[in-house]
Design a protein around this motif. Structure first.
Motif, PDB file in Angstrom:
ATOM      1  N   MET A   1       0.837  -1.179   0.000  1.00  0.00           N
ATOM      2  CA  MET A   1       0.000   0.000   0.000  1.00  0.00           C
ATOM      3  C   MET A   1       0.878   1.237   0.000  1.00  0.00           C
ATOM      4  O   MET A   1       1.944   1.221   0.581  1.00  0.00           O
ATOM      5  N   THR A   2       0.386   2.297  -0.570  1.00  0.00           N
ATOM      6  CA  THR A   2       1.280   3.407  -0.832  1.00  0.00           C
ATOM      7  C   THR A   2       1.156   4.565   0.125  1.00  0.00           C
ATOM      8  O   THR A   2       2.153   5.188   0.475  1.00  0.00           O
ATOM      9  N   THR A   3      -0.047   4.917   0.573  1.00  0.00           N
ATOM     10  CA  THR A   3      -0.173   6.085   1.433  1.00  0.00           C
ATOM     11  C   THR A   3       0.104   5.707   2.871  1.00  0.00           C
ATOM     12  O   THR A   3      -0.074   4.566   3.290  1.00  0.00           O
ATOM     13  N   SER A   4       0.521   6.718   3.653  1.00  0.00           N
ATOM     14  CA  SER A   4       0.843   6.449   5.051  1.00  0.00           C
ATOM     15  C   SER A   4      -0.379   5.977   5.821  1.00  0.00           C
ATOM     16  O   SER A   4      -0.281   5.154   6.728  1.00  0.00           O
ATOM     17  N   ALA A   5      -1.563   6.494   5.447  1.00  0.00           N
ATOM     18  CA  ALA A   5      -2.786   6.103   6.147  1.00  0.00           C
ATOM     19  C   ALA A   5      -3.091   4.630   5.939  1.00  0.00           C
ATOM     20  O   ALA A   5      -3.389   3.896   6.882  1.00  0.00           O
ATOM     21  N   ILE A   9      -2.867   1.013   8.615  1.00  0.00           N
ATOM     22  CA  ILE A   9      -3.812  -0.083   8.813  1.00  0.00           C
ATOM     23  C   ILE A   9      -3.170  -1.412   8.462  1.00  0.00           C
ATOM     24  O   ILE A   9      -3.316  -2.398   9.175  1.00  0.00           O
ATOM     25  N   GLN A  10      -2.421  -1.445   7.366  1.00  0.00           N
ATOM     26  CA  GLN A  10      -1.794  -2.696   6.948  1.00  0.00           C
ATOM     27  C   GLN A  10      -0.791  -3.172   7.997  1.00  0.00           C
ATOM     28  O   GLN A  10      -0.654  -4.371   8.241  1.00  0.00           O
ATOM     29  N   LYS A  59      -8.699   3.522   0.037  1.00  0.00           N
ATOM     30  CA  LYS A  59      -7.663   4.559   0.068  1.00  0.00           C
ATOM     31  C   LYS A  59      -8.249   5.903  -0.354  1.00  0.00           C
ATOM     32  O   LYS A  59      -7.964   6.949   0.254  1.00  0.00           O
ATOM     33  N   ASP A  60      -9.098   5.881  -1.376  1.00  0.00           N
ATOM     34  CA  ASP A  60      -9.726   7.116  -1.850  1.00  0.00           C
ATOM     35  C   ASP A  60     -10.639   7.703  -0.773  1.00  0.00           C
ATOM     36  O   ASP A  60     -10.658   8.917  -0.542  1.00  0.00           O
ATOM     37  N   PHE A  61     -11.394   6.841  -0.089  1.00  0.00           N
ATOM     38  CA  PHE A  61     -12.288   7.310   0.967  1.00  0.00           C
ATOM     39  C   PHE A  61     -11.493   7.891   2.138  1.00  0.00           C
ATOM     40  O   PHE A  61     -11.868   8.926   2.708  1.00  0.00           O
ATOM     41  N   MET A  62     -10.391   7.248   2.478  1.00  0.00           N
ATOM     42  CA  MET A  62      -9.555   7.739   3.575  1.00  0.00           C
ATOM     43  C   MET A  62      -8.947   9.091   3.235  1.00  0.00           C
ATOM     44  O   MET A  62      -8.862   9.981   4.085  1.00  0.00           O
ATOM     45  N   ARG A  63      -8.544   9.241   2.001  1.00  0.00           N
ATOM     46  CA  ARG A  63      -7.977  10.519   1.572  1.00  0.00           C
ATOM     47  C   ARG A  63      -9.028  11.619   1.652  1.00  0.00           C
ATOM     48  O   ARG A  63      -8.749  12.736   2.089  1.00  0.00           O
ATOM     49  N   PHE A  64     -10.246  11.285   1.256  1.00  0.00           N
ATOM     50  CA  PHE A  64     -11.336  12.278   1.268  1.00  0.00           C
ATOM     51  C   PHE A  64     -11.708  12.686   2.691  1.00  0.00           C
ATOM     52  O   PHE A  64     -11.917  13.866   2.988  1.00  0.00           O
ATOM     53  N   THR A  65     -11.790  11.711   3.588  1.00  0.00           N
ATOM     54  CA  THR A  65     -12.247  11.997   4.952  1.00  0.00           C
ATOM     55  C   THR A  65     -11.116  12.383   5.898  1.00  0.00           C
ATOM     56  O   THR A  65     -11.382  12.884   6.993  1.00  0.00           O
ATOM     57  N   LEU A 105     -16.516  -0.134  -0.014  1.00  0.00           N
ATOM     58  CA  LEU A 105     -16.632   0.431   1.333  1.00  0.00           C
ATOM     59  C   LEU A 105     -17.702  -0.309   2.135  1.00  0.00           C
ATOM     60  O   LEU A 105     -17.537  -0.556   3.338  1.00  0.00           O
ATOM     61  N   ALA A 106     -18.786  -0.681   1.469  1.00  0.00           N
ATOM     62  CA  ALA A 106     -19.855  -1.426   2.139  1.00  0.00           C
ATOM     63  C   ALA A 106     -19.340  -2.766   2.658  1.00  0.00           C
ATOM     64  O   ALA A 106     -19.749  -3.234   3.725  1.00  0.00           O
ATOM     65  N   SER A 107     -18.433  -3.394   1.912  1.00  0.00           N
ATOM     66  CA  SER A 107     -17.863  -4.668   2.342  1.00  0.00           C
ATOM     67  C   SER A 107     -17.096  -4.513   3.649  1.00  0.00           C
ATOM     68  O   SER A 107     -17.204  -5.349   4.553  1.00  0.00           O
ATOM     69  N   LEU A 108     -16.324  -3.443   3.744  1.00  0.00           N
ATOM     70  CA  LEU A 108     -15.587  -3.176   4.982  1.00  0.00           C
ATOM     71  C   LEU A 108     -16.547  -3.003   6.160  1.00  0.00           C
ATOM     72  O   LEU A 108     -16.381  -3.631   7.219  1.00  0.00           O
ATOM     73  N   PHE A 109     -17.568  -2.175   5.980  1.00  0.00           N
ATOM     74  CA  PHE A 109     -18.464  -1.895   7.095  1.00  0.00           C
ATOM     75  C   PHE A 109     -19.343  -3.092   7.445  1.00  0.00           C
ATOM     76  O   PHE A 109     -19.733  -3.264   8.603  1.00  0.00           O
ATOM     77  N   GLN A 110     -19.654  -3.929   6.460  1.00  0.00           N
ATOM     78  CA  GLN A 110     -20.402  -5.144   6.767  1.00  0.00           C
ATOM     79  C   GLN A 110     -19.578  -6.055   7.659  1.00  0.00           C
ATOM     80  O   GLN A 110     -20.091  -6.680   8.596  1.00  0.00           O
ATOM     81  N   TYR A 111     -18.274  -6.107   7.397  1.00  0.00           N
ATOM     82  CA  TYR A 111     -17.380  -6.908   8.242  1.00  0.00           C
ATOM     83  C   TYR A 111     -17.349  -6.338   9.658  1.00  0.00           C
ATOM     84  O   TYR A 111     -17.386  -7.080  10.647  1.00  0.00           O
TER      85      TYR A 111
END
Length: 328
Positions: A1-5, A9-10, A59-65, A105-111
């Motif tokens: 994964m490329t971004t620090s955020a 998590i990884q 990653k896109d959602f994390m960057r946005f939020t 994103l829904a898959s993550l939140f379902q988990y």
């Protein structure tokens, strides 16, 4: 994964365990017990392509939020998701892309819901862009174009024989390029009720067996005789003929290599397409020639028959329109 955020998590994902007398040390046991559910979700994605797509979306959602830690996902509300959806649309992304990112994103939140880490899935109930139509956007070749493509590799070198076999496998069996890349030599030698079958490892770890077209069988045999690895049952079926980077010719041709192969031959013929267009071509051709749509669904490895219907153009042919049934 490329971004620090994302890396944060990884880094919290389950650790790799070094083989030893005891499988888990006390420290390793405690470390695994403290892994966030968000990291568990990502570590549990085993399919490379799914993992890459979901990673890109999250990653896109994390960057946005502005999320930088795994536990910050637990503060996400439906308003955050709606704002992200609208921002994706403002960027000019297509409806299909936006739907896919929301599904990731829904898959993550379902988990997280299943783990009782959050009380609800904030993606659920968010309005998603409508499909532009019931038809797919991947172009399907006409019969004459398909025949031209099958005949495109003219030389009798190992490369020419391999490329003819690959094009035939794609056009007569509707494989995804990743499925073709995973084929082993033994996978085209499965006999069922006296008929040779192709063993295909599809999405989600599902295996399907497709009757092998006689023309494809001959082309693969011809290629293996020329390439010399026909006795290597567990080795890759289709291999590169040149590798300038490592010199290793025993590995399988990559999905990107398959894409470039199809792109090259079709471009030379004047209708540049990608490898997925050959899957669309095979499906459309089978349906046009009265193949049962349920059988085509199984043949393609589709989980939902609605996906298969994208290739069914029988109800949209101009000559079948009620316009031409009107008589005054």
């Amino acid at each position: 994964m490329t971004t620090s955020a994302i890396t944060t998590i990884q880094d919290q994902a389950p650790v790799r365990i070094t083989p030893g007398g005891r499988l888990l040390t006390a420290a390793e046991f405690q470390q695994l017990a403290e892994v966030p559910a968000e990291a568990e979700w990502f570590a549990n994605l085993t399919n490379t392509q799914t993992r890459r797509a979901y990673e890109h979306a999250v990653k896109d959602f994390m960057r946005f939020t502005g999320i930088t830690r795994a536990d910050e996902f637990r503060g996400v509300t439906r308003a955050h998701v709606i704002a992200w959806r609208d921002e994706l649309a403002a960027r000019g992304l297509g409806g299909g892309t936006i739907r896919h990112r929301l599904a990731s994103l829904a898959s993550l939140f379902q988990y997280l819901c299943n783990r009782n880490a959050v009380t609800h899935n904030p993606v659920k109930g968010v309005q998603r862009p409508r499909s532009e139509s019931g038809e797919g956007k991947t172009p399907a070749l006409g019969d004459h174009q398909a025949r031209q493509l099958l005949d495109a590799p003219q030389d009798h070198s190992v490369r020419g024989k391999r490329d003819r076999a690959i094009l035939s496998t794609l056009l007569f069996h509707a494989l995804r390029r990743a499925e073709l890349s995973k084929l082993k030599v033994k996978d085209f030698r499965h006999a069922r009720k006296g008929v040779l079958h192709l063993k295909v490892s599809g999405k989600g770890g599902k295996t399907r067996y497709l009757p092998l077209h006689p023309a494809t069988s001959r082309l693969i045999t011809d290629y293996l005789d020329a390439a010399g690895h026909g006795a290597d049952d567990v080795g890759a079926l289709f291999r590169p003929v040149r590798n300038n980077r490592t010199g290793d010719l025993c590995q399988a041709i990559t999905p990107d290599g398959v894409y470039k192969l199809v792109r090259g031959y079709s471009g030379a013929l004047g209708f540049e397409i990608g490898a997925h267009a050959l899957r669309a071509t095979a499906a459309t051709n089978a349906l046009d020639h009265r193949a049962d749509i349920a059988k085509v669904q199984e043949w393609l490895g589709h989980a939902n028959i609605a996906t298969t219907r994208i290739y069914d153009h029988r109800l949209t042919r101009p000559e079948d329109s009620p316009t031409f049934k009107v008589v005054y």
